[in-house]
Scaffold this motif. Sequence first.
Motif, PDB file in Angstrom:
ATOM      1  N   GLU A 269       0.823  -1.208   0.000  1.00 26.44           N
ATOM      2  CA  GLU A 269       0.000   0.000   0.000  1.00 26.44           C
ATOM      3  C   GLU A 269       0.857   1.258   0.000  1.00 26.44           C
ATOM      4  OE1 GLU A 269      -2.986   2.271   3.104  1.00 26.44           O
ATOM      5  OE2 GLU A 269      -2.876   0.076   3.171  1.00 26.44           O
ATOM      6  N   LEU A 270       1.946   1.248   0.788  1.00 31.20           N
ATOM      7  CA  LEU A 270       2.823   2.415   0.887  1.00 31.20           C
ATOM      8  C   LEU A 270       3.512   2.726  -0.437  1.00 31.20           C
ATOM      9  CD1 LEU A 270       4.454   1.811   4.401  1.00 31.20           C
ATOM     10  CD2 LEU A 270       2.833   3.622   3.801  1.00 31.20           C
ATOM     11  N   THR A 271       3.799   1.718  -1.220  1.00 33.34           N
ATOM     12  CA  THR A 271       4.499   1.923  -2.504  1.00 33.34           C
ATOM     13  C   THR A 271       3.566   1.702  -3.685  1.00 33.34           C
ATOM     14  OG1 THR A 271       5.277  -0.377  -2.425  1.00 33.34           O
ATOM     15  CG2 THR A 271       6.764   1.320  -1.583  1.00 33.34           C
ATOM     16  N   SER A 272       2.290   1.903  -3.467  1.00 36.23           N
ATOM     17  CA  SER A 272       1.313   1.741  -4.542  1.00 36.23           C
ATOM     18  C   SER A 272       1.648   2.655  -5.720  1.00 36.23           C
ATOM     19  CB  SER A 272      -0.078   2.077  -3.997  1.00 36.23           C
ATOM     20  OG  SER A 272      -1.039   2.003  -5.040  1.00 36.23           O
ATOM     21  N   GLY A 273       1.552   2.105  -6.925  1.00 32.93           N
ATOM     22  CA  GLY A 273       1.857   2.870  -8.131  1.00 32.93           C
ATOM     23  C   GLY A 273       3.305   2.773  -8.574  1.00 32.93           C
ATOM     24  N   MET A 274       4.159   2.181  -7.754  1.00 33.16           N
ATOM     25  CA  MET A 274       5.577   2.002  -8.106  1.00 33.16           C
ATOM     26  C   MET A 274       5.804   0.561  -8.565  1.00 33.16           C
ATOM     27  SD  MET A 274       7.341   4.050  -4.914  1.00 33.16           S
ATOM     28  CE  MET A 274       8.876   4.384  -5.789  1.00 33.16           C
ATOM     29  N   GLU A 275       6.676   0.385  -9.552  1.00 33.61           N
ATOM     30  CA  GLU A 275       6.936  -0.957 -10.087  1.00 33.61           C
ATOM     31  C   GLU A 275       7.969  -1.683  -9.228  1.00 33.61           C
ATOM     32  OE1 GLU A 275       7.179  -1.433 -14.398  1.00 33.61           O
ATOM     33  OE2 GLU A 275       6.789   0.715 -14.569  1.00 33.61           O
ATOM     34  N   VAL A 276       7.575  -2.013  -8.001  1.00 32.60           N
ATOM     35  CA  VAL A 276       8.435  -2.746  -7.084  1.00 32.60           C
ATOM     36  C   VAL A 276       7.685  -3.976  -6.588  1.00 32.60           C
ATOM     37  CG1 VAL A 276       9.635  -0.648  -6.375  1.00 32.60           C
ATOM     38  CG2 VAL A 276       7.678  -1.436  -5.061  1.00 32.60           C
ATOM     39  N   HIS A 277       8.441  -4.920  -6.030  1.00 33.61           N
ATOM     40  CA  HIS A 277       7.855  -6.196  -5.633  1.00 33.61           C
ATOM     41  C   HIS A 277       8.311  -6.548  -4.220  1.00 33.61           C
ATOM     42  CE1 HIS A 277       6.734  -6.701  -9.877  1.00 33.61           C
ATOM     43  NE2 HIS A 277       7.924  -6.184 -10.132  1.00 33.61           N
ATOM     44  N   TRP A 278       7.343  -6.707  -3.315  1.00 36.25           N
ATOM     45  CA  TRP A 278       7.625  -6.969  -1.908  1.00 36.25           C
ATOM     46  C   TRP A 278       7.466  -8.453  -1.585  1.00 36.25           C
ATOM     47  CZ3 TRP A 278       9.534  -3.628   1.638  1.00 36.25           C
ATOM     48  CH2 TRP A 278       9.462  -2.256   1.372  1.00 36.25           C
ATOM     49  N   SER A 279       8.252  -8.912  -0.610  1.00 32.05           N
ATOM     50  CA  SER A 279       8.049 -10.228  -0.005  1.00 32.05           C
ATOM     51  C   SER A 279       8.443 -10.123   1.462  1.00 32.05           C
ATOM     52  CB  SER A 279       8.879 -11.303  -0.712  1.00 32.05           C
ATOM     53  OG  SER A 279      10.263 -11.039  -0.562  1.00 32.05           O
ATOM     54  N   VAL A 280       7.884 -10.993   2.284  1.00 31.81           N
ATOM     55  CA  VAL A 280       8.156 -10.965   3.717  1.00 31.81           C
ATOM     56  C   VAL A 280       8.940 -12.211   4.101  1.00 31.81           C
ATOM     57  CG1 VAL A 280       7.120 -10.969   6.021  1.00 31.81           C
ATOM     58  CG2 VAL A 280       6.093  -9.606   4.197  1.00 31.81           C
ATOM     59  N   ASP A 281      10.133 -12.003   4.732  1.00 32.16           N
ATOM     60  CA  ASP A 281      10.956 -13.127   5.162  1.00 32.16           C
ATOM     61  C   ASP A 281      10.469 -13.693   6.503  1.00 32.16           C
ATOM     62  OD1 ASP A 281      12.394 -12.728   2.900  1.00 32.16           O
ATOM     63  OD2 ASP A 281      14.149 -11.833   3.864  1.00 32.16           O
ATOM     64  N   ASP A 282      10.186 -12.798   7.439  1.00 32.56           N
ATOM     65  CA  ASP A 282       9.628 -13.199   8.734  1.00 32.56           C
ATOM     66  C   ASP A 282       8.804 -12.027   9.272  1.00 32.56           C
ATOM     67  OD1 ASP A 282      11.390 -11.359  10.089  1.00 32.56           O
ATOM     68  OD2 ASP A 282      12.985 -12.861   9.969  1.00 32.56           O
ATOM     69  N   GLU A 283       8.413 -12.097  10.527  1.00 30.42           N
ATOM     70  CA  GLU A 283       7.511 -11.099  11.097  1.00 30.42           C
ATOM     71  C   GLU A 283       8.093  -9.689  11.076  1.00 30.42           C
ATOM     72  OE1 GLU A 283       4.776 -10.584  15.161  1.00 30.42           O
ATOM     73  OE2 GLU A 283       6.260 -12.207  14.995  1.00 30.42           O
ATOM     74  N   TRP A 284       9.444  -9.570  11.171  1.00 33.31           N
ATOM     75  CA  TRP A 284      10.084  -8.250  11.256  1.00 33.31           C
ATOM     76  C   TRP A 284      10.919  -7.898  10.026  1.00 33.31           C
ATOM     77  CZ3 TRP A 284      10.028 -11.781  15.321  1.00 33.31           C
ATOM     78  CH2 TRP A 284       9.264 -11.395  16.434  1.00 33.31           C
ATOM     79  N   THR A 285      11.078  -8.822   9.095  1.00 34.35           N
ATOM     80  CA  THR A 285      11.962  -8.598   7.947  1.00 34.35           C
ATOM     81  C   THR A 285      11.205  -8.735   6.629  1.00 34.35           C
ATOM     82  OG1 THR A 285      13.762  -9.578   9.232  1.00 34.35           O
ATOM     83  CG2 THR A 285      14.152  -9.264   6.877  1.00 34.35           C
ATOM     84  N   ALA A 286      11.411  -7.756   5.761  1.00 34.53           N
ATOM     85  CA  ALA A 286      10.807  -7.783   4.424  1.00 34.53           C
ATOM     86  C   ALA A 286      11.866  -7.369   3.410  1.00 34.53           C
ATOM     87  CB  ALA A 286       9.605  -6.853   4.355  1.00 34.53           C
ATOM     88  N   ARG A 287      11.627  -7.722   2.170  1.00 34.95           N
ATOM     89  CA  ARG A 287      12.544  -7.316   1.098  1.00 34.95           C
ATOM     90  C   ARG A 287      11.749  -6.775  -0.075  1.00 34.95           C
ATOM     91  NH1 ARG A 287      16.587 -11.254  -0.326  1.00 34.95           N
ATOM     92  NH2 ARG A 287      16.399 -12.107   1.776  1.00 34.95           N
TER      93      ARG A 287
END
Length: 358
Positions: A269-287
Amino acid sequence: MLAIDVNDLRKEFQIQKTREGLKGAIRDLFNREYSQVTAVKDISFQIKKGEICGYIGENGAGKSTTIKMLTGILVPTSGSIKVNGYIPHKEREAFVKGIGVVFGQRSQLWWDIGVIESFQLLKKVYRVSEAEFKPRLSELVERLQLSDLLNRPVRKLSLGQRMRCELAASLLHNPQILFLDEPTIGLDIVVKTEIREFLKSMNQRFETTILLTTHDLQDIEALCSRVIMLDDGRIIYDGGLAELKEKWGKGKDIILRFAEAVQLERLQELTSGMEVHWSVDDEWTARVWIPQNKANVSEVLSRVVGVMSIEDIQITQMETDDIVREIYQSGSAVAKPTYRNESDSGQASQEKEVAPHA
């Protein structure tokens, strides 16, 4: 002004075929058969005075064959070469006064005598006057830290010590062009760094043109703004190192460690409109994966940092080694890989498509 001018350079070798067994060996004595191998295939390039150029390729690509023709050791089958205005294999005596050569696996020093004696012999070979030789030697000894090595036989030097002496030997006559063939092979990181810094300073002070062949791409990154890439005897890329990274780089992978639990939907939601791709490694870590030329790293981070508390950030991108490896696998630097990331069970995946470079 051009230091090196190469046009349609070609080198062919006749290789004897060998038959198996005793009968085959006897037949080879009286009736030899040969096959023709083309090591360098009609290549052309120009290097300006004062330029440091990397010349890279896999084993058997034709790098060393090219260097041997540029230094007059081999005679081209066809094409033309001019180095410092000379044709290397025809004007040998005048030509060698203006070049220095370091072959990483071969020595120009005499094995059983002291290093300083080898330097004295090379002084006579290159006809360097005493007035020029003394200050030049003093500077090289100081810069390359050779004072404790001068009276040792070459055979008692470590590889790193010998390579520093080889560099000094190649520069005693202050050549205009320096050919380096694997100058840091087998050296530890400290010696490699010392040699790289020395070469950069020599280039800046004396405008020494350097043509560097190496398998260590860190040498290329540290020294060269331009790279010529050879594959199967042909040039597949000739241009800037930054341009190569820009053209073939896939993008950046950013790992963020948050101070509180994070949800994938919130980040998207925070990066809506940007061509980026999120994934979550664990509860506190994302990439987040940011494809090449699709979004700005600082803009992506500003959207997240302004809202969420971040403890740590790690940014990684495709290394030069990986880029070069991929180019060789494709067989051409003309095609540019494009990447599309899709989320699959919360994990980012990459799908590669090759498209012609416009």
